[in-house]
Structures are given as C-alpha cells and as structure tokens.
Design an enzyme around this catalytic site. Structure first.
Site, PDB file in Angstrom:
ATOM      1  N   ASP A  30       0.867  -1.185   0.000  1.00 18.26           N
ATOM      2  CA  ASP A  30       0.000   0.000   0.000  1.00 18.26           C
ATOM      3  C   ASP A  30       0.900   1.230   0.000  1.00 18.26           C
ATOM      4  O   ASP A  30       2.033   1.173   0.488  1.00 18.26           O
ATOM      5  CB  ASP A  30      -0.916   0.011   1.228  1.00 18.26           C
ATOM      6  CG  ASP A  30      -2.203   0.784   0.979  1.00 18.26           C
ATOM      7  OD1 ASP A  30      -3.257   0.142   0.752  1.00 18.26           O
ATOM      8  OD2 ASP A  30      -2.148   2.030   0.972  1.00 18.26           O
ATOM      9  N   THR A 121     -12.865  -3.007  -9.033  1.00 20.14           N
ATOM     10  CA  THR A 121     -13.999  -2.941  -9.961  1.00 20.14           C
ATOM     11  C   THR A 121     -13.718  -1.844 -10.983  1.00 20.14           C
ATOM     12  O   THR A 121     -13.603  -0.672 -10.616  1.00 20.14           O
ATOM     13  CB  THR A 121     -15.295  -2.643  -9.179  1.00 20.14           C
ATOM     14  OG1 THR A 121     -15.449  -3.645  -8.170  1.00 20.14           O
ATOM     15  CG2 THR A 121     -16.506  -2.632 -10.091  1.00 20.14           C
ATOM     16  N   GLU A 149     -14.148  -9.045  -7.706  1.00 22.98           N
ATOM     17  CA  GLU A 149     -14.367  -9.583  -6.363  1.00 22.98           C
ATOM     18  C   GLU A 149     -15.837  -9.399  -5.975  1.00 22.98           C
ATOM     19  O   GLU A 149     -16.403  -8.342  -6.194  1.00 22.98           O
ATOM     20  CB  GLU A 149     -13.445  -8.857  -5.370  1.00 22.98           C
ATOM     21  CG  GLU A 149     -13.561  -9.344  -3.954  1.00 22.98           C
ATOM     22  CD  GLU A 149     -13.448 -10.861  -3.870  1.00 22.98           C
ATOM     23  OE1 GLU A 149     -12.449 -11.425  -4.316  1.00 22.98           O
ATOM     24  OE2 GLU A 149     -14.399 -11.498  -3.357  1.00 22.98           O
ATOM     25  N   LEU A 151     -17.007 -10.328  -2.693  1.00 18.81           N
ATOM     26  CA  LEU A 151     -17.202 -10.451  -1.244  1.00 18.81           C
ATOM     27  C   LEU A 151     -18.129  -9.363  -0.717  1.00 18.81           C
ATOM     28  O   LEU A 151     -18.233  -8.292  -1.296  1.00 18.81           O
ATOM     29  CB  LEU A 151     -15.859 -10.414  -0.515  1.00 18.81           C
ATOM     30  CG  LEU A 151     -14.969  -9.156  -0.612  1.00 18.81           C
ATOM     31  CD1 LEU A 151     -15.456  -8.017   0.244  1.00 18.81           C
ATOM     32  CD2 LEU A 151     -13.549  -9.504  -0.248  1.00 18.81           C
ATOM     33  N   LYS A 205     -19.300  -7.919 -13.083  1.00 20.64           N
ATOM     34  CA  LYS A 205     -19.260  -7.329 -11.741  1.00 20.64           C
ATOM     35  C   LYS A 205     -20.251  -6.164 -11.631  1.00 20.64           C
ATOM     36  O   LYS A 205     -21.009  -6.044 -10.668  1.00 20.64           O
ATOM     37  CB  LYS A 205     -17.828  -6.855 -11.444  1.00 20.64           C
ATOM     38  CG  LYS A 205     -17.674  -6.050 -10.178  1.00 20.64           C
ATOM     39  CD  LYS A 205     -17.959  -6.872  -8.937  1.00 20.64           C
ATOM     40  CE  LYS A 205     -18.058  -5.979  -7.718  1.00 20.64           C
ATOM     41  NZ  LYS A 205     -18.467  -6.688  -6.519  1.00 20.64           N
ATOM     42  N   PHE A 250     -31.999  -9.311  -0.622  1.00 18.70           N
ATOM     43  CA  PHE A 250     -32.051  -7.910  -1.071  1.00 18.70           C
ATOM     44  C   PHE A 250     -33.475  -7.426  -1.350  1.00 18.70           C
ATOM     45  O   PHE A 250     -33.717  -6.703  -2.305  1.00 18.70           O
ATOM     46  CB  PHE A 250     -31.151  -7.706  -2.305  1.00 18.70           C
ATOM     47  CG  PHE A 250     -29.693  -7.757  -1.949  1.00 18.70           C
ATOM     48  CD1 PHE A 250     -28.975  -6.598  -1.697  1.00 18.70           C
ATOM     49  CD2 PHE A 250     -29.043  -8.974  -1.812  1.00 18.70           C
ATOM     50  CE1 PHE A 250     -27.645  -6.642  -1.320  1.00 18.70           C
ATOM     51  CE2 PHE A 250     -27.714  -9.042  -1.424  1.00 18.70           C
ATOM     52  CZ  PHE A 250     -27.011  -7.870  -1.185  1.00 18.70           C
ATOM     53  N   CYS A 261     -19.706   0.489  -2.791  1.00 26.02           N
ATOM     54  CA  CYS A 261     -19.881  -0.221  -4.073  1.00 26.02           C
ATOM     55  C   CYS A 261     -21.165   0.128  -4.827  1.00 26.02           C
ATOM     56  O   CYS A 261     -21.100   0.590  -5.963  1.00 26.02           O
ATOM     57  CB  CYS A 261     -19.804  -1.728  -3.831  1.00 26.02           C
ATOM     58  SG  CYS A 261     -18.152  -2.243  -3.324  1.00 26.02           S
ATOM     59  N   LYS A 264     -21.529   3.786  -6.211  1.00 30.01           N
ATOM     60  CA  LYS A 264     -20.437   4.051  -7.160  1.00 30.01           C
ATOM     61  C   LYS A 264     -20.574   3.198  -8.422  1.00 30.01           C
ATOM     62  O   LYS A 264     -20.420   3.694  -9.543  1.00 30.01           O
ATOM     63  CB  LYS A 264     -19.120   3.762  -6.424  1.00 30.01           C
ATOM     64  CG  LYS A 264     -17.951   3.356  -7.256  1.00 30.01           C
ATOM     65  CD  LYS A 264     -16.722   3.218  -6.392  1.00 30.01           C
ATOM     66  CE  LYS A 264     -16.327   1.794  -6.062  1.00 30.01           C
ATOM     67  NZ  LYS A 264     -16.028   0.934  -7.177  1.00 30.01           N
ATOM     68  N   LYS A 322     -23.854  -0.658   6.799  1.00 36.54           N
ATOM     69  CA  LYS A 322     -24.606  -1.872   7.117  1.00 36.54           C
ATOM     70  C   LYS A 322     -23.958  -2.506   8.341  1.00 36.54           C
ATOM     71  O   LYS A 322     -22.860  -2.113   8.747  1.00 36.54           O
ATOM     72  CB  LYS A 322     -24.628  -2.827   5.925  1.00 36.54           C
ATOM     73  CG  LYS A 322     -23.281  -3.419   5.558  1.00 36.54           C
ATOM     74  CD  LYS A 322     -23.494  -4.460   4.477  1.00 36.54           C
ATOM     75  CE  LYS A 322     -22.230  -5.188   4.145  1.00 36.54           C
ATOM     76  NZ  LYS A 322     -22.427  -6.254   3.186  1.00 36.54           N
TER      77      LYS A 322
END
Ligand code: NAD
Length: 433
Positions: A30, A121, A149, A151, A205, A250, A261, A264, A322
C-alpha cells in the site's frame, strides 16, 4: 505461489489474508505508509469479522507480510493483484488514476513474466488500458486478467473462502490456468470457476452490483406505495421472497443502500452506457429512488414534529452503511444526520464499530454516546438507521426512562409495530401499516 496484492483496503487485505491462509506466500502493498506500519505491528485498520485471526496466523507463520516497496513485491511475485480504490469522479465515472499509476509502476519493476490481475472494480475496457500502460514500460512478457471480487463487507472472509463462483476474465489459457490453480482450494465444494473473456468479466461485476441495487430500490418503491395505499410491505416481501423465481435476498426496504460499491458502481455503469450512446434507464431510476429514500425518512421525522425540529434531540442508532462493518462510505446515516443538523436538530449517535469513523466525519457536530441507551438521554425520538444485531431486541422499558418523548423511526423495519404501540411508543416503519 508468490503473490503480491497492491492496495491493502477492505478487498486487498481480505484477499491477501485468504490467499496466505491457503498456503501461498503473500506480500500486501500500500502507498499509505501509516497503514502498512500499523499492519506490520498487527494493527488491523478495518473491522471485519474473522479477519484479525487470519492476519495474525499467517503473519506468525511468515506467509503474509506488508510493505510500501512495490518494486520489490512485484519482483518477488508471479501473480500481482490490483485492489486499489476506484472511487467516483464528479461525472459519475470511475476514477482509475490509482489503477493506472500502479500499472505503470508494475511495468517499471517487472523482471520476468507476470500475471497482473485486476481485482478492483473497473469499467469494461480498463484491463486493455492497463495492458497498454504496462506495455509502455516493459518489453517482458505478461498477461492481464480480470478477476472481479464479489465479497460482502461484514462477511468478507467467509465469502472469500467459500465464494458462490470465481470469475476469471482472460484472453489466454496460461494465465487462466494459473488463476484456476490459485482458486482451487476455495472451490472444492463445487462452486464454478467461470473462465470468460476480459470484457465480460468486467461487465459481470457491474451487472451483479447494479442488479442488487435495483432490487433494493424496487422494494423501496413498493414500500413507499404500500404506505400510500394502506398495504403492508412485510407481507408483500414475504410473498415475493417465497416465489422461487424471486428468492429472499435484497428485498428489505429501508433508508436506501450505501457503501463503497452500490452507489459508485451503478453510476459508473450508467456512465459507461452514456460513453457508448446508451442510456441505462432502469439504473437512472434506481439511483434517483435511492437518493430520495433517505430524504423521505427525514421528511417523516419532520412531519411528525409539525415541520419544526429545531432544538429537538434525536438519538441515532447505527452509522455504518450496514451491520458488521465500520465502513461509512456513502452511508445513509451521513445524509440523514446532515439533513437533521441543517434543520437545527441536536444529534447523539451510537454504533458498535463505526464511532471512530463517525468522529472523523462529524467531529463535534454530534454527540458520541457510550452506549445505545446513553444515546437516548433526553431524546425526542430514536432513529434506527443500521440494523446491528445488538439493536434488535433492546430493553424498551429502559429506553422509556431515558427518552423525553416515546417516538421510534425504524429505518430498517426491525421492530414489531404492534408491540411498540402497546408499550406506548409512536412507531414509524417503512411501508408498514
Ligand atoms: P479501499 O479504499 O478500502 O482500499 C484501497 C487501498 O488502496 C487503500 O488502502 C489505499 O491506500 C490503496 N491505494 C490507493 N492508491 C494506491 C497506490 N497508488 N499504490 C498502492 N496502494 C494504493 O477500497 P476497497 O473497498 O478495498 O475497494 C477496492 C476495489 O475493490 C474497488 O475498486 C472496489 O470497487 C472493489 N470492491 C470492493 C468491495 C467492497 O466490499 N469494499 C467488494 C468488491 C469489490
């Protein structure tokens, strides 16, 4: 296998930890030196259930390390994952500056064949641009693979260790097989590894996140209409969920989706459509409904108090976007609290994990309570914004001893309206009778 993961955030840290857990040698990179220094000391920057144990175990067994030295990590690794952030630009497009900066740095540092894997993404066509950015820096052979991804924050380790599917977008057999080998330990129970072309993987995705966002906005619209026509959204939801063509996930109405996510990615997909002369009409509506949903919640609060909430005191339960995460990126709580503050209300907040993040965002503009009960001291109403498990079954009698007025705005429909009314509370849910 020697692996580098560049971008040690929610995705990179989980991916790095889980790849090490299956025996690989992983170095996480990083450019945030403070984050890396903390990780080297075992301090985990995010709240994610199960993650500290994975990190600690694999650091101890010397399969997992952290560094800011990108060139060294690239040289050491065969597979290099890119998991840097791709936030939204003002136009709604994905900001790919970190992705391309890392791609160039990888190209400069390469010393032999590498597989560069896009886990961030990114819009359709980005992996080709990543290939160009690397090609500018090196003549050595390499492949670029898309591996989006899926997750969920709050269950990220579990999701990564047992994915529903793994998507590998590759234009060649060699990198696809390397990725298949890498993921083999995670799909032993039969989850598919879908090998597709790079553009299809990138699209998949966005399609997945946009579809889930659409379900939430759809349910919020149904709930809003239930209120107007006098129907009960809980039963409508149950009826929908038991239809095997629809399923239960959902479908919960609430104060709108948030997080790093859904907002965006829906906007980025709309922008991709615009760039190609195609209007994603459904997503325009999904986004607009979501933006309105948190404001509708605030309007309901104002309506109850005859449009005058100046000087009123509200206890807000839940800041994270959440439960089971400390992430407040694009959280509905921010929009709700900002609107209440703008109308002159006084706010106390409590969240089991996101208080530090909340302090960074609100500073001294709200009061940070030591417990969910302390948050209600002198409150004119409780606003339930995030459905943490610890908020589901509170001691309502105790709450009454602290609140000035017995009013509950349940932004997640977690309480029993009948029971609360019997206890003397005025109760408002979303789309409930
Ligand atoms: P994040 O902001 O938590 O992490 C990104 C990390 O990248 C940060 O630690 C940042 O310091 C680092 N970084 C930025 N520029 C860098 C550079 N030039 N060199 C090295 N490191 C750099 O983001 P995240 O939530 O982990 O998301 C990462 C990507 O994965 C995004 O594209 C996101 O859309 C996608 N994604 C996220 C989730 C999720 O639930 N959070 C799920 C699936 C996919």
């Amino acid at each position: 296998m020697n692996i580098a993961v560049i971008g040690t955030g929610y995705v990179g840290l989980v991916a790095g930890g889980c790849f090490a857990e299956s025996g690989n040698d992983v170095v996480c990179v990083d450019n945030n030196a403070e984050k890396i220094a903390n990780l080297q000391k075992g301090i985990i920057p995010i709240y994610e259930p199960g993650l500290p144990e994975v990190i600690e175990r694999n650091m101890r067994d010397e399969r997992l390390s952290f560094t800011t030295d990108l060139p060294a990590a690239v040289k050491k690794s065969l597979v290099i994952f890119l998991s840097v952030g791709t936030p939204t630009t003002p136009s709604g497009a994905a900001d790919l500056s970190a992705v391309f900066a890392v791609a160039s740095a990888i190209g400069k540092a390469m010393d032999r064949y590498k597989v560069i894997v896009t886990k961030s993404t990114v819009p359709v066509g980005t992996s080709e641009k990543i290939r160009d950015a690397i090609r500018k820096e090196t003549k050595l052979p390499f492949d670029v693979v898309s591996n989006p991804e899926f997750l969920k924050q709050g269950a990220a380790v579990e999701d990564f260790m047992k994915p529903d599917r793994v998507v590998v977008g590759a234009d060649d057999v060699r990198p696809a097989e390397i990725l298949r080998d890498l993921y083999a330990p995670f799909v032993r129970t039969g989850s598919p590894v879908l090998i597709v072309d790079v553009r299809t993987a990138e699209m998949l995705k966005y399609a997945a996140n946009s579809f889930l966002a659409a379900r939430i906005s759809f349910m919020n619209e149904i709930a809003n209409l239930c209120e107007v026509v006098g129907a009960d959204v809980d039963m409508v939801r149950k009826g929908l969920a038991s239809d095997s063509r629809i399923g239960p996930a959902f479908l919960f109405p609430g104060v709108g989706y948030g997080g790093s996510c859904f907002p965006k990615d829906t906007r980025a997909l709309m922008e991709t459509g615009r760039e190609h002369g195609y209007c994603m009409r459904i997503l325009e509506a999904v986004d607009a409904t979501n933006t309105e949903q948190s404001s509708r919640f605030v309007e309901r609060v104002k309506r109850h108090f005859a449009e005058d909430i100046a000087g009123k005191h509200f206890g807000v339960w839940g800041l994270a976007f959440k439960p089971r995460t400390n992430d407040m990126r694009d959280a509905p709580s921010i929009k709700i609290i900002e609107q209440l503050l703008a109308a002159g209300a006084a706010i106390s907040v409590y969240d089991p994990e996101a208080m530090e993040e909340g302090k960074r965002i609100f500073g001294s503009r709200v009061k940070f309570a030591l417990s969910n009960y302390a948050c209600l001291e002198g409150a004119d109403a409780l606003l339930l914004v995030t459905e943490w498990q610890a908020f589901r079954n509170p001691n309502f009698e105790r709450m009454k001893t602290m609140m000035r007025q017995f009013v509950i705005f349940d932004g997640r429909n977690i309480y029993d309206p009948e029971h609360l009314r019997e206890m003397g509370f005025t109760y408002y849910g979303i789309g409930r009778r």
